[in-house]
Design an enzyme around this catalytic site. Structure first.
Site, PDB file in Angstrom:
ATOM      1  N   GLU A   9      54.194  44.932  41.166  1.00 38.77           N
ATOM      2  CA  GLU A   9      54.294  45.824  40.010  1.00 38.77           C
ATOM      3  C   GLU A   9      52.884  46.302  39.689  1.00 38.77           C
ATOM      4  O   GLU A   9      51.995  45.487  39.487  1.00 38.77           O
ATOM      5  CB  GLU A   9      54.832  45.073  38.788  1.00 38.77           C
ATOM      6  CG  GLU A   9      56.157  44.371  38.986  1.00 38.77           C
ATOM      7  CD  GLU A   9      56.352  43.260  37.960  1.00 38.77           C
ATOM      8  OE1 GLU A   9      55.989  43.452  36.783  1.00 38.77           O
ATOM      9  OE2 GLU A   9      56.852  42.201  38.343  1.00 38.77           O
ATOM     10  N   ARG A  53      61.715  50.328  40.474  1.00 45.18           N
ATOM     11  CA  ARG A  53      61.844  50.561  39.033  1.00 45.18           C
ATOM     12  C   ARG A  53      60.589  51.291  38.549  1.00 45.18           C
ATOM     13  O   ARG A  53      59.469  50.932  38.900  1.00 45.18           O
ATOM     14  CB  ARG A  53      61.975  49.222  38.302  1.00 45.18           C
ATOM     15  CG  ARG A  53      62.145  49.364  36.790  1.00 45.18           C
ATOM     16  CD  ARG A  53      62.184  47.991  36.126  1.00 45.18           C
ATOM     17  NE  ARG A  53      62.247  48.116  34.672  1.00 45.18           N
ATOM     18  CZ  ARG A  53      61.751  47.223  33.833  1.00 45.18           C
ATOM     19  NH1 ARG A  53      61.132  46.145  34.293  1.00 45.18           N
ATOM     20  NH2 ARG A  53      61.849  47.401  32.526  1.00 45.18           N
ATOM     21  N   TYR A  55      58.865  52.742  34.956  1.00 45.19           N
ATOM     22  CA  TYR A  55      59.035  52.731  33.497  1.00 45.19           C
ATOM     23  C   TYR A  55      57.696  52.839  32.783  1.00 45.19           C
ATOM     24  O   TYR A  55      56.629  52.716  33.383  1.00 45.19           O
ATOM     25  CB  TYR A  55      59.797  51.492  33.037  1.00 45.19           C
ATOM     26  CG  TYR A  55      59.177  50.162  33.382  1.00 45.19           C
ATOM     27  CD1 TYR A  55      58.583  49.368  32.405  1.00 45.19           C
ATOM     28  CD2 TYR A  55      59.210  49.674  34.683  1.00 45.19           C
ATOM     29  CE1 TYR A  55      58.035  48.134  32.719  1.00 45.19           C
ATOM     30  CE2 TYR A  55      58.669  48.448  35.008  1.00 45.19           C
ATOM     31  CZ  TYR A  55      58.080  47.673  34.014  1.00 45.19           C
ATOM     32  OH  TYR A  55      57.532  46.462  34.338  1.00 45.19           O
ATOM     33  N   ASP A  57      55.294  51.213  30.285  1.00 41.23           N
ATOM     34  CA  ASP A  57      55.044  49.879  29.751  1.00 41.23           C
ATOM     35  C   ASP A  57      54.307  49.962  28.416  1.00 41.23           C
ATOM     36  O   ASP A  57      53.882  51.030  27.984  1.00 41.23           O
ATOM     37  CB  ASP A  57      54.234  49.065  30.772  1.00 41.23           C
ATOM     38  CG  ASP A  57      54.394  47.567  30.573  1.00 41.23           C
ATOM     39  OD1 ASP A  57      55.304  47.163  29.833  1.00 41.23           O
ATOM     40  OD2 ASP A  57      53.603  46.805  31.140  1.00 41.23           O
ATOM     41  N   GLU A  63      54.396  52.189  34.817  1.00 39.08           N
ATOM     42  CA  GLU A  63      54.439  51.038  35.718  1.00 39.08           C
ATOM     43  C   GLU A  63      55.476  51.286  36.800  1.00 39.08           C
ATOM     44  O   GLU A  63      56.556  51.798  36.533  1.00 39.08           O
ATOM     45  CB  GLU A  63      54.763  49.751  34.956  1.00 39.08           C
ATOM     46  CG  GLU A  63      54.862  48.544  35.867  1.00 39.08           C
ATOM     47  CD  GLU A  63      54.715  47.206  35.148  1.00 39.08           C
ATOM     48  OE1 GLU A  63      55.180  46.212  35.711  1.00 39.08           O
ATOM     49  OE2 GLU A  63      54.148  47.157  34.040  1.00 39.08           O
ATOM     50  N   THR A  66      57.874  47.811  42.927  1.00 38.55           N
ATOM     51  CA  THR A  66      58.462  48.092  44.247  1.00 38.55           C
ATOM     52  C   THR A  66      59.846  47.455  44.341  1.00 38.55           C
ATOM     53  O   THR A  66      60.133  46.479  43.648  1.00 38.55           O
ATOM     54  CB  THR A  66      57.613  47.494  45.396  1.00 38.55           C
ATOM     55  OG1 THR A  66      57.661  46.059  45.317  1.00 38.55           O
ATOM     56  CG2 THR A  66      56.189  47.985  45.382  1.00 38.55           C
ATOM     57  N   TRP A 419      67.959  44.632  38.237  1.00 35.33           N
ATOM     58  CA  TRP A 419      67.650  43.972  39.516  1.00 35.33           C
ATOM     59  C   TRP A 419      68.874  43.286  40.131  1.00 35.33           C
ATOM     60  O   TRP A 419      68.983  43.185  41.351  1.00 35.33           O
ATOM     61  CB  TRP A 419      66.507  42.960  39.340  1.00 35.33           C
ATOM     62  CG  TRP A 419      65.206  43.615  39.006  1.00 35.33           C
ATOM     63  CD1 TRP A 419      64.556  43.606  37.804  1.00 35.33           C
ATOM     64  CD2 TRP A 419      64.387  44.415  39.875  1.00 35.33           C
ATOM     65  NE1 TRP A 419      63.393  44.346  37.876  1.00 35.33           N
ATOM     66  CE2 TRP A 419      63.264  44.846  39.123  1.00 35.33           C
ATOM     67  CE3 TRP A 419      64.495  44.816  41.213  1.00 35.33           C
ATOM     68  CZ2 TRP A 419      62.256  45.657  39.666  1.00 35.33           C
ATOM     69  CZ3 TRP A 419      63.486  45.620  41.754  1.00 35.33           C
ATOM     70  CH2 TRP A 419      62.389  46.026  40.985  1.00 35.33           C
TER      71      TRP A 419
END
Length: 452
Positions: A9, A53, A55, A57, A63, A66, A419
């Site tokens: 991330e 993902r 988004y 943060d 952010e 993977t 997830w």
């Protein structure tokens, strides 16, 4: 574990300037960046067709997480695909600014600190089994992670009361605990919040938040690859000498401030050792371990780069790794620039070079200038990275998520994913729970897709 799930991330720094002056607040820039995402995802927190993902943060930091990868090359490819995805958002946002009559340049930096002294992270995720004590895992890993910056730090010019110094790591100054469940307030080395995103009876997710974000692909390979090898040794019960540090938080700063790797740090047993000696101990155990176990080409590359980097530090011959290791590449870049313009390390122009190395816009960032000149080694190919922007890894759960998202979008179906869950938001609210991150084929998911 011979096969492990990895994930990275990265939080990105963001700013918008006009002739060097700040033009928009980070919040406003983030809104422009994510406008396209919000328009199709109805949220600034979305999963993409490649299983990743994306988004916004805390603190307006974009952010990118993977998708789950089960090999190191895939991980490097998908980490870079994240950069390209954000670069695309940046170009879009700049067009929108122009259309609205706002002049200014948007910058996205894949680094870990801003000029105000705030820090944002690169979080590494490693799937580990539930067996064994987590505290033992942490005990063995912490001395390794404290000294690992010597082989994969991103480098930073740090202003101190005694003048500017070149450090190995951007993140080291911002770590305040060894092991903790917080990620922002206290910033530990290992985060213990128990969210496996998998079957909790079988797996645990090791969440390492001490590392730097890397630009150089071999640095990412070495960062995650060396940690994976140390984990494999712990899991196999290899007896490792107790290298516990008296004060890991003081040690991490001392190591960062000494690119020669020779500064002595105090061990818990009262002895002293250098970061170089500690890393050499882990490397020699890793070489013995893998000699017995056998190894593949990627692991061989990790071992070779690990050994060469330590040799470069020990001998002072940084040319051994000046195309592969971020802190060395950047140090060489800065020193050449200083020599050309006769500048002290504390010059604002040097700080600019330091920052520009991490600019993800390929026509502008200094790392990408070096890449275009063929001055850095690669792990991934551009075609692989381009494909990974829309194609998930084919050997993990990410494939199921990516396929589900693609079909749902093509059929214009309303859906929710995270997830582990895949859900169609129809009358039946059908949901599939995917608890095994190693599983890339699942009849239940195929049925759900077929029913759209």
């Amino acid at each position: 574990m011979d096969r492990r799930i990895f994930g990275l991330e990265n939080e990105y720094g963001v700013t918008c300037t006009f002739h060097g002056q700040r033009r928009l607040s980070p919040d406003e820039v983030a809104r422009y960046l994510f406008r396209r995402v919000v328009s199709w995802g109805r949220s600034s927190n979305v999963f993409l067709r490649n299983g990743a993902r994306l988004y916004l943060d805390v603190g307006s930091h974009p952010e990118y997480a993977t998708p789950e990868c089960d090999n190191l090359v895939d991980l490097v490819v998908h980490d870079k695909a994240g950069e390209r995805t954000l670069e695309g958002l940046l170009v879009d946002a700049e067009h929108r600014l122009r259309e609205e009559g706002i002049t200014g340049d948007i910058y996205l930096f894949k680094n870990n600190t801003d000029s105000a002294g705030n820090s944002y992270g690169c979080h590494e995720n490693y799937l580990v089994t539930r067996q064994g004590e987590f505290s033992r895992l942490a005990d063995v890993l912490i001395p390794f992670l404290v000294t690992r910056q010597l082989i994969c730090g991103a480098g930073k010019v740090l202003a101190t009361p005694r003048g500017a110094v070149y450090c190995l790591s951007q993140r080291a100054e911002h770590i305040w605990e060894g092991v903790s469940s917080a990620t922002t307030r206290s910033r530990p080395i290992i985060n213990t919040r128990d969210e496996p995103h998998a079957d909790a009876e079988r797996f645990r997710r090791l969440h390492v938040i001490v590392g730097d974000s890397n630009m150089a692909e071999p640095s990412t390979l070495l960062k995650v690859g060396s940690t994976d090898i140390v984990l494999r040794m712990i899991e196999a019960g290899v007896v490792l000498r107790d290298l516990s540090l008296e004060n890991p938080i003081r040690a991490i700063r001392e190591v960062s401030h000494d690119p020669t790797g020779r500064r002595r740090i105090r061990m818990a047993n009262g002895r002293e050792a250098s970061a170089l000696e500690i890393q050499e101990e882990y490397l020699s155990k890793a070489q013995e371990f893998l000699e017995r176990r056998g190894t593949d080409a990627v692991t061989k590359r990790v071992l070779d780069l690990w050994e060469r980097t330590l040799r470069a530090v020990r001998t002072g011959d940084l040319s051994l790794v000046d195309r592969e290791i971020d802190w060395v590449i950047k140090y060489r870049l800065i020193e050449a620039y200083r020599a050309r313009h006769d500048l002290p390390l504390s010059s604002p122009r040097v700080a600019q070079i330091d920052l520009a190395y991490h600019d993800v816009k390929r026509t502008r960032g200094l790392y990408y200038l070096l890449e275009r000149k063929g001055a850095v080694e690669r792990v991934a190919h551009d075609v692989q990275i381009f494909e990974a922007k829309s194609t998930p890894p084919q050997t993990t759960r990410a494939r199921l998520r990516g396929e589900f998202i693609r079909h749902a979008q093509e059929k214009r179906r309303d859906f929710t994913v995270d997830w582990v869950h895949l859900k169609l938001n129809d009358q039946a609210q059908r949901t599939v729970l995917c608890k095994d991150p190693f599983r890339s084929v699942d009849e239940r998911v195929e049925k759900l897709i077929a029913s759209m």
